[in-house]
Design a protein around this motif. Structure first.
Motif, PDB file in Angstrom:
ATOM      1  N   SER A 143      81.645  52.894   8.127  1.00  0.00           N
ATOM      2  CA  SER A 143      82.074  53.548   9.220  1.00  0.00           C
ATOM      3  C   SER A 143      81.755  52.033  10.738  1.00  0.00           C
ATOM      4  CB  SER A 143      80.809  54.565   9.709  1.00  0.00           C
ATOM      5  OG  SER A 143      80.963  54.428  11.222  1.00  0.00           O
ATOM      6  N   SER A 144      82.724  51.905  11.637  1.00  0.00           N
ATOM      7  CA  SER A 144      82.489  51.040  12.479  1.00  0.00           C
ATOM      8  C   SER A 144      81.632  52.277  14.060  1.00  0.00           C
ATOM      9  CB  SER A 144      83.045  50.135  13.222  1.00  0.00           C
ATOM     10  OG  SER A 144      84.750  50.878  12.801  1.00  0.00           O
ATOM     11  N   SER A 145      80.680  53.343  13.608  1.00  0.00           N
ATOM     12  CA  SER A 145      80.590  54.300  14.723  1.00  0.00           C
ATOM     13  C   SER A 145      79.988  53.627  16.102  1.00  0.00           C
ATOM     14  CB  SER A 145      80.103  55.338  13.879  1.00  0.00           C
ATOM     15  OG  SER A 145      79.797  56.144  15.104  1.00  0.00           O
ATOM     16  N   SER A 146      80.439  54.295  17.117  1.00  0.00           N
ATOM     17  CA  SER A 146      80.684  54.375  18.527  1.00  0.00           C
ATOM     18  C   SER A 146      78.794  55.091  18.800  1.00  0.00           C
ATOM     19  CB  SER A 146      81.128  54.007  19.607  1.00  0.00           C
ATOM     20  OG  SER A 146      82.021  55.477  19.651  1.00  0.00           O
ATOM     21  N   TYR A 147      78.905  55.455  17.946  1.00  0.00           N
ATOM     22  CA  TYR A 147      77.732  57.175  18.575  1.00  0.00           C
ATOM     23  C   TYR A 147      76.489  56.283  18.046  1.00  0.00           C
ATOM     24  CZ  TYR A 147      81.903  59.571  19.065  1.00  0.00           C
ATOM     25  OH  TYR A 147      82.810  60.357  19.618  1.00  0.00           O
ATOM     26  N   SER A 148      75.685  56.686  19.038  1.00  0.00           N
ATOM     27  CA  SER A 148      74.362  56.186  18.146  1.00  0.00           C
ATOM     28  C   SER A 148      73.838  56.933  17.467  1.00  0.00           C
ATOM     29  CB  SER A 148      73.291  56.158  19.629  1.00  0.00           C
ATOM     30  OG  SER A 148      72.800  57.054  20.240  1.00  0.00           O
ATOM     31  N   THR A 149      74.027  58.570  17.760  1.00  0.00           N
ATOM     32  CA  THR A 149      73.106  59.317  16.215  1.00  0.00           C
ATOM     33  C   THR A 149      73.793  59.163  14.827  1.00  0.00           C
ATOM     34  OG1 THR A 149      75.406  60.579  16.686  1.00  0.00           O
ATOM     35  CG2 THR A 149      72.768  60.994  18.486  1.00  0.00           C
TER      36      THR A 149
ATOM     37  N   PHE B  32      70.958  45.133   2.999  1.00  0.00           N
ATOM     38  CA  PHE B  32      71.106  44.908   4.097  1.00  0.00           C
ATOM     39  C   PHE B  32      73.397  45.608   4.135  1.00  0.00           C
ATOM     40  CE2 PHE B  32      71.896  43.723   8.000  1.00  0.00           C
ATOM     41  CZ  PHE B  32      73.389  42.493   7.965  1.00  0.00           C
ATOM     42  N   SER B  33      73.353  44.849   2.585  1.00  0.00           N
ATOM     43  CA  SER B  33      75.042  45.396   2.831  1.00  0.00           C
ATOM     44  C   SER B  33      75.267  46.783   2.555  1.00  0.00           C
ATOM     45  CB  SER B  33      74.945  43.734   1.680  1.00  0.00           C
ATOM     46  OG  SER B  33      74.121  44.485  -0.225  1.00  0.00           O
ATOM     47  N   GLY B  34      74.541  47.439   2.278  1.00  0.00           N
ATOM     48  CA  GLY B  34      74.578  48.418   1.944  1.00  0.00           C
ATOM     49  C   GLY B  34      75.201  49.993   3.272  1.00  0.00           C
ATOM     50  N   TYR B  35      74.694  48.946   4.744  1.00  0.00           N
ATOM     51  CA  TYR B  35      74.604  48.523   6.087  1.00  0.00           C
ATOM     52  C   TYR B  35      76.082  49.185   6.607  1.00  0.00           C
ATOM     53  CZ  TYR B  35      70.154  51.307   4.794  1.00  0.00           C
ATOM     54  OH  TYR B  35      68.901  52.181   4.216  1.00  0.00           O
ATOM     55  N   SER B  36      76.443  49.669   7.808  1.00  0.00           N
ATOM     56  CA  SER B  36      77.245  49.100   9.105  1.00  0.00           C
ATOM     57  C   SER B  36      75.775  49.150   9.443  1.00  0.00           C
ATOM     58  CB  SER B  36      78.308  49.875   9.350  1.00  0.00           C
ATOM     59  OG  SER B  36      78.001  51.281   9.441  1.00  0.00           O
ATOM     60  N   MET B  37      76.900  48.458  10.885  1.00  0.00           N
ATOM     61  CA  MET B  37      75.840  47.668  11.895  1.00  0.00           C
ATOM     62  C   MET B  37      76.205  47.833  13.438  1.00  0.00           C
ATOM     63  SD  MET B  37      73.077  46.642  10.282  1.00  0.00           S
ATOM     64  CE  MET B  37      72.129  45.988  11.366  1.00  0.00           C
TER      65      MET B  37
ATOM     66  N   GLU C 195      74.226  52.574  25.707  1.00  0.00           N
ATOM     67  CA  GLU C 195      75.515  51.881  25.843  1.00  0.00           C
ATOM     68  C   GLU C 195      76.029  51.962  23.958  1.00  0.00           C
ATOM     69  OE1 GLU C 195      78.420  49.978  28.168  1.00  0.00           O
ATOM     70  OE2 GLU C 195      76.961  49.699  28.352  1.00  0.00           O
ATOM     71  N   PHE C 196      77.394  51.959  23.804  1.00  0.00           N
ATOM     72  CA  PHE C 196      77.739  51.110  22.975  1.00  0.00           C
ATOM     73  C   PHE C 196      78.879  49.823  23.068  1.00  0.00           C
ATOM     74  CE2 PHE C 196      79.588  50.562  18.418  1.00  0.00           C
ATOM     75  CZ  PHE C 196      81.051  50.065  19.106  1.00  0.00           C
ATOM     76  N   VAL C 197      78.741  48.774  22.012  1.00  0.00           N
ATOM     77  CA  VAL C 197      78.650  47.527  21.846  1.00  0.00           C
ATOM     78  C   VAL C 197      79.738  46.942  21.349  1.00  0.00           C
ATOM     79  CG1 VAL C 197      78.297  44.526  22.768  1.00  0.00           C
ATOM     80  CG2 VAL C 197      76.751  46.607  23.768  1.00  0.00           C
ATOM     81  N   ALA C 198      79.155  46.630  20.582  1.00  0.00           N
ATOM     82  CA  ALA C 198      80.269  46.569  19.241  1.00  0.00           C
ATOM     83  C   ALA C 198      79.900  47.437  17.465  1.00  0.00           C
ATOM     84  CB  ALA C 198      80.103  44.817  18.751  1.00  0.00           C
ATOM     85  N   ALA C 199      79.985  46.868  16.626  1.00  0.00           N
ATOM     86  CA  ALA C 199      79.825  47.423  15.311  1.00  0.00           C
ATOM     87  C   ALA C 199      80.903  47.042  14.449  1.00  0.00           C
ATOM     88  CB  ALA C 199      80.154  49.043  14.987  1.00  0.00           C
TER      89      ALA C 199
ATOM     90  N   VAL D 269      68.960  45.120  28.164  1.00  0.00           N
ATOM     91  CA  VAL D 269      68.751  45.070  26.573  1.00  0.00           C
ATOM     92  C   VAL D 269      69.496  45.247  25.563  1.00  0.00           C
ATOM     93  CG1 VAL D 269      65.993  46.487  24.800  1.00  0.00           C
ATOM     94  CG2 VAL D 269      66.015  45.410  27.966  1.00  0.00           C
ATOM     95  N   TYR D 270      69.677  44.418  24.621  1.00  0.00           N
ATOM     96  CA  TYR D 270      70.350  44.814  22.840  1.00  0.00           C
ATOM     97  C   TYR D 270      69.480  45.410  22.419  1.00  0.00           C
ATOM     98  CZ  TYR D 270      74.622  43.157  26.309  1.00  0.00           C
ATOM     99  OH  TYR D 270      75.357  42.967  27.020  1.00  0.00           O
ATOM    100  N   TYR D 271      70.140  46.537  21.818  1.00  0.00           N
ATOM    101  CA  TYR D 271      69.272  46.863  20.301  1.00  0.00           C
ATOM    102  C   TYR D 271      70.752  46.594  19.204  1.00  0.00           C
ATOM    103  CZ  TYR D 271      66.114  48.651  24.077  1.00  0.00           C
ATOM    104  OH  TYR D 271      65.038  49.516  24.454  1.00  0.00           O
ATOM    105  N   CYS D 272      70.279  46.019  17.841  1.00  0.00           N
ATOM    106  CA  CYS D 272      70.950  46.362  16.670  1.00  0.00           C
ATOM    107  C   CYS D 272      70.394  48.000  16.597  1.00  0.00           C
ATOM    108  CB  CYS D 272      71.424  44.751  15.756  1.00  0.00           C
ATOM    109  SG  CYS D 272      69.010  44.688  15.062  1.00  0.00           S
ATOM    110  N   ALA D 273      71.424  48.014  15.732  1.00  0.00           N
ATOM    111  CA  ALA D 273      70.762  49.730  14.367  1.00  0.00           C
ATOM    112  C   ALA D 273      71.837  49.312  13.158  1.00  0.00           C
ATOM    113  CB  ALA D 273      71.692  50.796  15.470  1.00  0.00           C
ATOM    114  N   ALA D 274      71.060  50.358  12.335  1.00  0.00           N
ATOM    115  CA  ALA D 274      72.516  50.010  10.760  1.00  0.00           C
ATOM    116  C   ALA D 274      72.288  51.746  10.769  1.00  0.00           C
ATOM    117  CB  ALA D 274      70.796  49.922   9.897  1.00  0.00           C
TER     118      ALA D 274
END
Length: 125
Positions: free
Chosen positions: A104-110, A29-34, A46-50, A93-98
């Motif tokens: 990175s604290s990217s706002s791009y879902s891709t 887990f610690s190898g990923y920004s979220m 839509e981006f919320v936070a990273a 609906v709120y989603y988390c992503a890795a």
């Protein structure tokens, strides 16, 4: 592979608070920004936070800045989204992503490779 499971959604009155959690399993887990994203039916996600892998840097959308806070506890493989002063327009609906780019604290879902199944947040006005 990273598996993500969100929890903590529900129904809350406007002005109230909720804390979402996202538990991760699989690769380190610690190898990923979220990130946290949200989606309303018929609209784009839509981006919320990273937050970066160390937790040292965060970013927020303009619509939630000052009201929401993202944090993580790597020892628990969990990322959180504290949501305060909720508004009806936060309903989604709120989603988390890795994101494998740990800096990175990217706002791009891709940029995010792995996604949870989502948790519904409904704010009544």
């Amino acid at each position: 592979q990273v598996q993500l499971v969100e929890s903590g959604g529900g129904l809350v009155q406007a002005g109230g608070s909720l804390r979402l959690s996202c538990a991760a399993s699989g690769r380190t887990f610690s190898g990923y920004s979220m990130g946290w994203f949200r989606q309303v039916p018929g609209k784009e996600r839509e981006f919320v936070a990273a937050i970066t892998s160390s937790g040292g840097s965060t970013s927020y959308s303009d619509s939630v800045t000052g009201r929401f806070a993202i944090s993580r506890v790597n020892a628990k493989n969990t990322v959180y989204l504290q949501m305060n002063s909720l508004k009806a327009e936060d309903t989604a609906v709120y989603y988390c992503a890795a994101n494998p780019n740990r800096y990175s604290s990217s706002s791009y879902s891709t940029d995010y490779y792995y996604w949870g199944q989502g948790t519904q947040v409904t704010v009544s006005s």
